[in-house]
Motif scaffolding. Structure first.
Motif, PDB file in Angstrom:
ATOM      1  N   ALA A 151       7.196  16.031  49.501  1.00  0.00           N
ATOM      2  CA  ALA A 151       6.768  16.158  48.107  1.00  0.00           C
ATOM      3  C   ALA A 151       8.029  16.153  47.259  1.00  0.00           C
ATOM      4  O   ALA A 151       8.958  16.922  47.525  1.00  0.00           O
ATOM      5  N   LEU A 152       8.094  15.274  46.282  1.00  0.00           N
ATOM      6  CA  LEU A 152       9.287  15.217  45.438  1.00  0.00           C
ATOM      7  C   LEU A 152       8.904  15.159  43.967  1.00  0.00           C
ATOM      8  O   LEU A 152       7.964  14.469  43.569  1.00  0.00           O
ATOM      9  N   ARG A 153       9.626  15.924  43.162  1.00  0.00           N
ATOM     10  CA  ARG A 153       9.372  15.965  41.720  1.00  0.00           C
ATOM     11  C   ARG A 153      10.160  14.861  41.049  1.00  0.00           C
ATOM     12  O   ARG A 153      11.333  14.638  41.361  1.00  0.00           O
ATOM     13  N   PHE A 154       9.518  14.174  40.132  1.00  0.00           N
ATOM     14  CA  PHE A 154      10.124  12.993  39.533  1.00  0.00           C
ATOM     15  C   PHE A 154       9.950  12.970  38.014  1.00  0.00           C
ATOM     16  O   PHE A 154       9.115  13.667  37.436  1.00  0.00           O
ATOM     17  N   PRO A 161       0.887  -3.632  29.655  1.00  0.00           N
ATOM     18  CA  PRO A 161       0.449  -4.498  28.557  1.00  0.00           C
ATOM     19  C   PRO A 161      -0.352  -3.736  27.510  1.00  0.00           C
ATOM     20  O   PRO A 161      -1.301  -3.026  27.827  1.00  0.00           O
ATOM     21  N   GLY A 162       0.075  -3.871  26.257  1.00  0.00           N
ATOM     22  CA  GLY A 162      -0.652  -3.249  25.165  1.00  0.00           C
ATOM     23  C   GLY A 162      -0.403  -1.769  24.986  1.00  0.00           C
ATOM     24  O   GLY A 162      -1.046  -1.133  24.151  1.00  0.00           O
ATOM     25  N   HIS A 163       0.515  -1.204  25.762  1.00  0.00           N
ATOM     26  CA  HIS A 163       0.794   0.226  25.668  1.00  0.00           C
ATOM     27  C   HIS A 163       2.291   0.461  25.425  1.00  0.00           C
ATOM     28  O   HIS A 163       3.135  -0.315  25.861  1.00  0.00           O
ATOM     29  N   ALA A 164       2.602   1.543  24.738  1.00  0.00           N
ATOM     30  CA  ALA A 164       3.994   1.912  24.517  1.00  0.00           C
ATOM     31  C   ALA A 164       4.584   2.480  25.809  1.00  0.00           C
ATOM     32  O   ALA A 164       3.863   2.888  26.720  1.00  0.00           O
ATOM     33  N   ARG A 165       5.892   2.496  25.875  1.00  0.00           N
ATOM     34  CA  ARG A 165       6.563   3.083  27.031  1.00  0.00           C
ATOM     35  C   ARG A 165       6.169   4.546  27.175  1.00  0.00           C
ATOM     36  O   ARG A 165       6.080   5.286  26.210  1.00  0.00           O
ATOM     37  N   GLU A 166       5.921   4.945  28.421  1.00  0.00           N
ATOM     38  CA  GLU A 166       5.617   6.351  28.706  1.00  0.00           C
ATOM     39  C   GLU A 166       6.629   6.887  29.700  1.00  0.00           C
ATOM     40  O   GLU A 166       6.963   6.217  30.684  1.00  0.00           O
ATOM     41  N   VAL A 167       7.131   8.083  29.452  1.00  0.00           N
ATOM     42  CA  VAL A 167       8.000   8.766  30.403  1.00  0.00           C
ATOM     43  C   VAL A 167       7.180   9.916  30.968  1.00  0.00           C
ATOM     44  O   VAL A 167       6.784  10.829  30.240  1.00  0.00           O
ATOM     45  N   LEU A 168       6.894   9.836  32.261  1.00  0.00           N
ATOM     46  CA  LEU A 168       6.012  10.783  32.920  1.00  0.00           C
ATOM     47  C   LEU A 168       6.790  11.678  33.878  1.00  0.00           C
ATOM     48  O   LEU A 168       7.816  11.272  34.435  1.00  0.00           O
ATOM     49  N   GLN A 169       6.275  12.889  34.084  1.00  0.00           N
ATOM     50  CA  GLN A 169       6.836  13.797  35.074  1.00  0.00           C
ATOM     51  C   GLN A 169       5.720  14.290  35.984  1.00  0.00           C
ATOM     52  O   GLN A 169       4.569  14.435  35.560  1.00  0.00           O
ATOM     53  N   GLY A 170       6.057  14.540  37.214  1.00  0.00           N
ATOM     54  CA  GLY A 170       5.065  15.035  38.152  1.00  0.00           C
ATOM     55  C   GLY A 170       5.647  15.121  39.547  1.00  0.00           C
ATOM     56  O   GLY A 170       6.870  15.192  39.721  1.00  0.00           O
ATOM     57  N   VAL A 171       4.768  15.088  40.534  1.00  0.00           N
ATOM     58  CA  VAL A 171       5.189  15.170  41.937  1.00  0.00           C
ATOM     59  C   VAL A 171       4.497  14.078  42.734  1.00  0.00           C
ATOM     60  O   VAL A 171       3.283  13.873  42.608  1.00  0.00           O
ATOM     61  N   VAL A 189      -0.913   8.889  50.177  1.00  0.00           N
ATOM     62  CA  VAL A 189      -0.006   9.318  49.113  1.00  0.00           C
ATOM     63  C   VAL A 189      -0.804   9.852  47.932  1.00  0.00           C
ATOM     64  O   VAL A 189      -1.968   9.502  47.729  1.00  0.00           O
ATOM     65  N   TRP A 190      -0.136  10.718  47.159  1.00  0.00           N
ATOM     66  CA  TRP A 190      -0.726  11.316  45.958  1.00  0.00           C
ATOM     67  C   TRP A 190       0.305  11.278  44.838  1.00  0.00           C
ATOM     68  O   TRP A 190       1.497  11.451  45.076  1.00  0.00           O
ATOM     69  N   LEU A 191      -0.165  11.077  43.619  1.00  0.00           N
ATOM     70  CA  LEU A 191       0.700  11.130  42.443  1.00  0.00           C
ATOM     71  C   LEU A 191       0.065  12.108  41.461  1.00  0.00           C
ATOM     72  O   LEU A 191      -0.970  11.820  40.861  1.00  0.00           O
ATOM     73  N   ASP A 192       0.673  13.291  41.333  1.00  0.00           N
ATOM     74  CA  ASP A 192       0.136  14.344  40.471  1.00  0.00           C
ATOM     75  C   ASP A 192       1.059  14.530  39.272  1.00  0.00           C
ATOM     76  O   ASP A 192       2.246  14.816  39.440  1.00  0.00           O
ATOM     77  N   LEU A 193       0.506  14.384  38.081  1.00  0.00           N
ATOM     78  CA  LEU A 193       1.297  14.538  36.860  1.00  0.00           C
ATOM     79  C   LEU A 193       1.247  15.966  36.345  1.00  0.00           C
ATOM     80  O   LEU A 193       0.247  16.665  36.508  1.00  0.00           O
ATOM     81  N   ARG A 194       2.367  16.370  35.727  1.00  0.00           N
ATOM     82  CA  ARG A 194       2.466  17.679  35.068  1.00  0.00           C
ATOM     83  C   ARG A 194       2.153  18.835  36.017  1.00  0.00           C
ATOM     84  O   ARG A 194       1.438  19.777  35.658  1.00  0.00           O
ATOM     85  N   VAL A 195       2.658  18.757  37.245  1.00  0.00           N
ATOM     86  CA  VAL A 195       2.522  19.862  38.196  1.00  0.00           C
ATOM     87  C   VAL A 195       3.914  20.249  38.670  1.00  0.00           C
ATOM     88  O   VAL A 195       4.872  19.483  38.534  1.00  0.00           O
TER      89      VAL A 195
END
Length: 220
Positions: A151-154, A161-171, A189-195
């Protein structure tokens, strides 16, 4: 990005109120100048490369006029050092763990939003690991690894397309079982945001026993 030096002169001649206020809040410190081109939410994660430099603030809370440039300023780059520099055994993951993790996350993002492009990703903390195995009955010192997980935090930047750049954080979590049976190996695999990482580590120890079962919504 225009003539940065000319822009700085204009700022010094007529400092914007927000810069003056930030300086007043940081006497003896500095105020960072962030390039909005490289970030998403200005109140969210800011990669080091997005900082153009800092204005030096005097002890009186006023700008001194000195600007210290950031030598690393520019388009953010991947940073997998906390993964690749680890002494933990990652042979189960891939010959290049960083490439395997990046490719997996990129596929997840594209699966959620077709056309999504992973611009950069940074591993923010030392990963958490899980390794399980069985002992050789004839040689108790020998252990055969049968399952493993990480598990690694990133923080990452994604465009679509059609969306602004997003900077996301999660594990990001990756678990694999039946490692002693190459043809029977299964991964998930799992991608969990804001955890946070502590939560993800607890989940990893439960999730690893779900590998091989029908995946739940939101996992791969």
């Amino acid at each position: 990005m225009g003539d940065i030096s000319a822009e700085r002169r204009r700022i010094l001649e007529s400092p914007p109120p927000e810069l003056v206020a930030q300086a007043a809040e940081n006497p003896g410190g500095s105020v960072a100048v962030i390039d909005p081109e490289f970030i998403g939410d200005p109140n969210g994660y800011v990669p080091g490369e997005a900082v153009q430099g800092v204005w030096v603030v005097g002890e009186d809370g006023k700008l001194t006029g000195e600007f210290v440039e950031n030598p690393n300023y520019g388009p953010p780059k991947d940073d997998f050092a906390k993964l690749t520099d680890s002494q933990h055994w990652l042979g189960w993951l891939a010959e290049r763990p960083d490439v395997a993790v990046r490719d997996s996350i990129a596929r997840i993002l594209d699966g959620q939003v077709p056309g999504a492009v992973l611009e950069w990703i940074k591993v923010l903390d030392d990963p958490r690991y899980f390794t399980g195995g069985r002992r050789d009955p004839e040689d108790p010192q020998r252990v055969t690894v049968t399952r493993a997980g990480i598990a690694l935090r990133f923080a990452l930047s994604v465009t679509s397309p059609g969306h602004a750049r997003e900077v996301l954080q999660g594990v990001f979590t990756w678990a694999a079982v039946s490692l002693d049976q190459p043809r029977g190996r299964k991964d998930r695999v799992w991608l969990d945001l804001r955890v946070d990482l502590d939560w993800a580590e607890t989940q990893l120890r439960e999730r690893i026993y779900l590998v091989g079962q029908d995946p739940a919504p939101g996992s791969n």
